[in-house]
Design a protein around this motif. Structure first.
Motif, short mmCIF file in Angstrom:
data_model
loop_
_atom_site.label_atom_id
_atom_site.label_comp_id
_atom_site.label_asym_id
_atom_site.label_seq_id
_atom_site.Cartn_x
_atom_site.Cartn_y
_atom_site.Cartn_z
N ILE A 1 -20.51 -11.37 1.71
CA ILE A 1 -19.08 -11.09 1.56
C ILE A 1 -18.86 -9.75 0.89
O ILE A 1 -19.61 -9.36 -0.02
N SER A 2 -17.84 -9.03 1.31
CA SER A 2 -17.52 -7.72 0.76
C SER A 2 -16.62 -7.87 -0.45
O SER A 2 -16.07 -8.95 -0.71
N PRO A 3 -16.43 -6.79 -1.22
CA PRO A 3 -15.49 -6.86 -2.36
C PRO A 3 -14.08 -7.27 -1.91
O PRO A 3 -13.42 -8.07 -2.58
N ALA A 4 -13.62 -6.72 -0.77
CA ALA A 4 -12.30 -7.12 -0.26
C ALA A 4 -12.31 -8.59 0.13
O ALA A 4 -11.32 -9.32 -0.07
N GLY A 5 -13.44 -9.05 0.68
CA GLY A 5 -13.56 -10.45 1.05
C GLY A 5 -13.49 -11.36 -0.16
O GLY A 5 -12.93 -12.46 -0.10
N GLU A 6 -14.07 -10.91 -1.29
CA GLU A 6 -14.01 -11.70 -2.52
C GLU A 6 -12.57 -11.90 -2.97
O GLU A 6 -12.18 -12.99 -3.42
N VAL A 7 -11.76 -10.84 -2.84
CA VAL A 7 -10.35 -10.95 -3.22
C VAL A 7 -9.64 -11.94 -2.31
O VAL A 7 -8.90 -12.83 -2.77
N LEU A 8 -9.86 -11.81 -1.00
CA LEU A 8 -9.21 -12.72 -0.06
C LEU A 8 -9.69 -14.15 -0.23
O LEU A 8 -8.92 -15.10 -0.08
N LEU A 9 -10.97 -14.32 -0.58
CA LEU A 9 -11.54 -15.65 -0.75
C LEU A 9 -10.80 -16.43 -1.84
O LEU A 9 -10.53 -17.63 -1.69
N ASP A 10 -10.44 -15.75 -2.92
CA ASP A 10 -9.71 -16.42 -4.00
C ASP A 10 -8.36 -16.93 -3.50
O ASP A 10 -7.97 -18.06 -3.79
N TYR A 11 -7.67 -16.09 -2.72
CA TYR A 11 -6.38 -16.51 -2.16
C TYR A 11 -6.57 -17.60 -1.11
O TYR A 11 -5.76 -18.53 -1.01
N ALA A 12 -7.62 -17.49 -0.30
CA ALA A 12 -7.87 -18.47 0.74
C ALA A 12 -8.07 -19.86 0.14
O ALA A 12 -7.56 -20.87 0.67
N ARG A 13 -8.80 -19.94 -0.96
CA ARG A 13 -9.02 -21.23 -1.62
C ARG A 13 -7.70 -21.85 -2.08
O ARG A 13 -7.46 -23.04 -1.90
#
Length: 294
Positions: A57-69
């Motif tokens: 996962i990319s840094p941007a993906g980490e940010v989106l992952l938090d919102y996705a959860r």
């Protein structure tokens, strides 16, 4: 951005593989790849880096992952809240005519709140035409009125019946016929009230033409009768609420038939756990007839 995209995105992260995610989600890998690329274009950022056969996962993906959860958790919560076995919760907007709100609902509302504390119930009063219009325009989830009329887009069901009681000062003595009202002041809700209409029709059948003073408050109407100023026709619920120490007595007449109080709701509203629980409680509360005189 779609819930399905976010679920794919999170599953790929959790399993570290598009192939394994496809097996869990019961779809083909190419579908997940296409949906992730679409999500990246929408977000304007790369969400995963390829490392050999795996993904990181990319840094941007980490940010989106938090919102996705958070979004997926809320989506699951909403699904459970609307499920067949879900406890009623959320807002519930109920309307009622004044006699129902004052004479019938207080005890029921207290019981409803005790049973369903997660429901935020709002009660508003008005005349029956206004209340039905509010349902039709989705300003109310349902309402109790004392008329049985067809309205496009609305459904209805009888909840209980209200006996009609003529209340008069004790000093007036027995009231046996419509003629006994001759010369007395009559206090009723304004024109349009079904209880007023019942009284007017009764007097008309007996050739009694009596002026009626319009007062849009049962408290004020009862106060006038208690003061010996005149008489009024009230539904049983109001009679029972005010009769203790009121200084007046109730009179029943066979020709003044009981009037149904109905619950209306919008036909396209669908399943509404909080509203359905309210109706069930109403039906249970008034299943047994109430004795007027003890």
């Amino acid at each position: 951005m779609e819930i399905a995209q976010l679920r794919m995105f999170k599953t790929v992260h959790d399993l570290g593989s598009i192939v394994r995610a496809a097996e869990v989600l019961h779809c083909v890998p190419s579908n997940i790849t296409a949906r992730l690329k679409s999500l990246e274009r929408e977000m304007g950022a790369t969400l995963f880096f390829r490392e050999g056969r795996g993904l990181r996962i990319s840094p941007a993906g980490e940010v989106l992952l938090d919102y996705a959860r958070k979004i997926l958790a809320l989506a699951d919560e909403a699904r459970h809240a609307l499920g067949p076995g879900a406890a009623p919760s959320g807002p519930l907007r109920i309307g009622a005519i004044e006699s129902s709100a004052s004479g019938r609902l207080p005890r029921l509302l207290a019981k409803y709140h005790a049973l369903y504390p997660q429901v935020c119930l709002e009660l508003s009063t008005g005349n029956w035409t206004q209340l039905l219009d509010d349902i039709r325009h989705r300003r109310l989830d349902g309402a109790i009125v004392a008329v049985d009329v067809e309205r496009q887009g609305l459904k209805r069901s009888v909840m209980y019946r209200e006996d009609l009681i003529l209340i008069a000062p004790t000093s007036d003595g027995p009231m046996r016929t419509a003629a006994d009202l001759q010369g007395k002041a009559i206090f009723m809700w304004p024109a349009g009230c079904p209880y007023r209409f019942a009284l007017e029709q009764w007097l008309l059948r007996h050739e009694q033409v009596q002026p009626i003073t319009s007062i849009a408050s049962y408290g004020a109407i009862v106060g006038c009768v208690s003061a010996g100023a005149g008489v009024a026709l009230v539904p049983r619920g109001i009679y029972e609420q005010y009769r203790a120490g009121a200084g007046w007595q109730g009179h029943e007449f066979a020709e003044l038939a009981s009037i149904d109080n109905l619950f209306y709701w919008h036909e396209s509203a669908g399943r509404h756990p909080a509203r359905d629980a309210f109706v069930e409680l109403l039906q249970a509360e008034f299943r047994e007839p109430v004795t007027l005189f003890e």
